[in-house]
Design an enzyme around this catalytic site. Structure first.
Site, PDB file in Angstrom:
ATOM      1  N   TYR A 121      -7.181  -5.144  -7.441  1.00 36.89           N
ATOM      2  CA  TYR A 121      -8.575  -4.816  -7.145  1.00 36.89           C
ATOM      3  C   TYR A 121      -8.964  -3.468  -7.754  1.00 36.89           C
ATOM      4  O   TYR A 121      -8.281  -2.454  -7.566  1.00 36.89           O
ATOM      5  CB  TYR A 121      -8.760  -4.774  -5.634  1.00 36.89           C
ATOM      6  CG  TYR A 121     -10.187  -4.806  -5.160  1.00 36.89           C
ATOM      7  CD1 TYR A 121     -10.973  -5.935  -5.337  1.00 36.89           C
ATOM      8  CD2 TYR A 121     -10.744  -3.719  -4.491  1.00 36.89           C
ATOM      9  CE1 TYR A 121     -12.270  -5.983  -4.869  1.00 36.89           C
ATOM     10  CE2 TYR A 121     -12.041  -3.759  -4.010  1.00 36.89           C
ATOM     11  CZ  TYR A 121     -12.807  -4.892  -4.208  1.00 36.89           C
ATOM     12  OH  TYR A 121     -14.091  -4.931  -3.742  1.00 36.89           O
TER      13      TYR A 121
ATOM     14  N   SER B  85      -1.643  -8.394  -5.211  1.00 38.19           N
ATOM     15  CA  SER B  85      -2.842  -8.040  -4.462  1.00 38.19           C
ATOM     16  C   SER B  85      -3.984  -8.978  -4.857  1.00 38.19           C
ATOM     17  O   SER B  85      -3.846 -10.193  -4.757  1.00 38.19           O
ATOM     18  CB  SER B  85      -3.178  -6.558  -4.690  1.00 38.19           C
ATOM     19  OG  SER B  85      -4.172  -6.115  -3.806  1.00 38.19           O
TER      20      SER B  85
ATOM     21  N   ASP C 231       1.887  -3.225   5.264  1.00 40.50           N
ATOM     22  CA  ASP C 231       0.757  -3.364   4.351  1.00 40.50           C
ATOM     23  C   ASP C 231      -0.543  -3.450   5.152  1.00 40.50           C
ATOM     24  O   ASP C 231      -0.762  -4.427   5.871  1.00 40.50           O
ATOM     25  CB  ASP C 231       0.944  -4.617   3.503  1.00 40.50           C
ATOM     26  CG  ASP C 231      -0.062  -4.749   2.371  1.00 40.50           C
ATOM     27  OD1 ASP C 231      -1.065  -4.014   2.370  1.00 40.50           O
ATOM     28  OD2 ASP C 231       0.166  -5.588   1.488  1.00 40.50           O
TER      29      ASP C 231
ATOM     30  N   HIS D 250       1.563  -1.581   0.802  1.00 34.35           N
ATOM     31  CA  HIS D 250       0.968  -2.467  -0.192  1.00 34.35           C
ATOM     32  C   HIS D 250       1.684  -2.421  -1.535  1.00 34.35           C
ATOM     33  O   HIS D 250       1.444  -3.269  -2.393  1.00 34.35           O
ATOM     34  CB  HIS D 250      -0.515  -2.132  -0.358  1.00 34.35           C
ATOM     35  CG  HIS D 250      -1.292  -3.191  -1.077  1.00 34.35           C
ATOM     36  ND1 HIS D 250      -1.248  -4.521  -0.722  1.00 34.35           N
ATOM     37  CD2 HIS D 250      -2.132  -3.119  -2.153  1.00 34.35           C
ATOM     38  CE1 HIS D 250      -2.018  -5.227  -1.534  1.00 34.35           C
ATOM     39  NE2 HIS D 250      -2.560  -4.399  -2.405  1.00 34.35           N
TER      40      HIS D 250
END
Length: 331
Positions: free
Chosen positions: A94, A188, A274, A303
């Protein structure tokens, strides 16, 4: 030492789908979306990049994505190549773009054709991007997760996932690539996109989704403390009366709904600390995945997942699954 734990050997709290649902017209929505995209030729273009790299050739790649709009990518190939190459199509995290051409050399160094797809409109948070998103949207929270959330036809990820499917089609046309040995890969956001592709594209060899996002949106909205799920929560705080419509839109882009049709062997990972893509959201996609699957659980990671150790595991997984993919498809 931080280590991966087998999902089957670990208690997994909060495995409820927590309100996630699949709309009745999910399949027809995506069939129509991809049929519309297929009306545009791929218009694949490759331009060699002058580079100081000595063992890898890099090409500035462009193909026609959603609406026939140009999408950029880097194609990296091992310079020493004989037989047709197995290929990895990577989707980035992202806020990231395809980066610089000398970034991200692991997969081509391991002998794969490696296409890194730019994510339209992104590429200014972690790595640079070069693909605009020429579509407006209604009121949205800064970021991408709420752009066009009022309806599935206008939602941002409809365009991105269509681009991602077209990226696989593009790499399969390359003369140097074995079209029967292609694997989508991502972490992700990129992991969520890879899972969507796994449910939409036939004949894939393997799928890798590291700490994937875009999975069980309702649960992610309720658990995440940072990242794109929190953008949706912020939007709902202001637009509380539109919650039902927003969640309906998101259901068309939820990895849980795509993977019910996925058949390629898949490697998932999740991390117990996470707070961007909480582990229970990953469990939802893993549980729903229809094909062969495994999940590595990083007990002490956030993460970042398993880092270099995880990359080493992915290399082993791909070597095993890509080598046998032609046998599976012909059996």
């Amino acid at each position: 030492m931080n280590s991966a734990t087998s999902y089957a050997d670990t208690e997994t709290p909060l495995r409820s789908h927590h309100g996630q649902f699949r709309p009745e017209d999910f399949d027809s929505f995506w069939l129509d979306t991809l049929a519309e995209a297929d009306r545009h030729p791929l218009d694949l273009r490759l331009e060699p990049v002058e580079s100081p790299l000595r063992t890898i050739d890099v090409f500035d790649l462009t193909f026609a994505g959603f609406g026939g709009e140009p999408v950029k990518g880097w194609l990296r190939l091992p310079r020493a190549r004989g037989a047709k190459l197995q290929a990895i199509v990577e989707y980035v995290g992202y806020g990231s773009g395809r980066g610089h051409h000398i970034d991200n050399l692991l997969w081509s160094s391991a002998g794969y054709a490696h296409l890194t797809m730019d994510t339209r409109g992104q590429g200014s948070s972690h790595s640079i991007g070069h693909t605009p998103d020429p579509h407006g949207s209604g009121p949205s929270v800064p970021g991408f997760a709420t752009r066009g959330i009022a309806g599935p036809g206008e939602y941002y990820y409809r365009r991105v996932i269509t681009d991602a499917v077209r990226a696989v089609a593009a790499v399969r046309t390359l003369e140097c690539v074995d079209a029967s040995r292609v694997a989508p890969f991502g972490a992700s956001q990129g992991g969520g996109i890879a899972l969507a592709v796994a449910g939409l594209v036939e004949g894939l060899s393997a799928v890798v989704a590291k700490v994937p996002c875009l999975s069980n949106f309702p649960l992610g909205i309720s658990l995440a403390e940072s990242g794109p799920y929190t953008e949706i929560a912020a939007w709902l705080r202001i637009h509380a009366e539109e919650e039902a419509e927003a969640l309906h839109t998101l259901s068309y882009f939820d990895a849980v709904n795509f993977v019910e049709r996925a058949t390629a062997p898949a490697l998932f990972s999740a991390a117990l600390k996470d707070m961007v893509c909480p582990a229970p959201t990953v469990y939802s996609a893993h549980d729903a995945y229809a094909g062969e699957k495994s999940l590595n659980l990083w007990k002490y990671s956030g993460h970042e997942g398993g880092g270099v150790g995880e990359d080493h595991q992915v290399l082993g997984f791909l070597e095993a699954k890509m080598a046998t993919s032609s046998d599976r498809s012909s059996g």
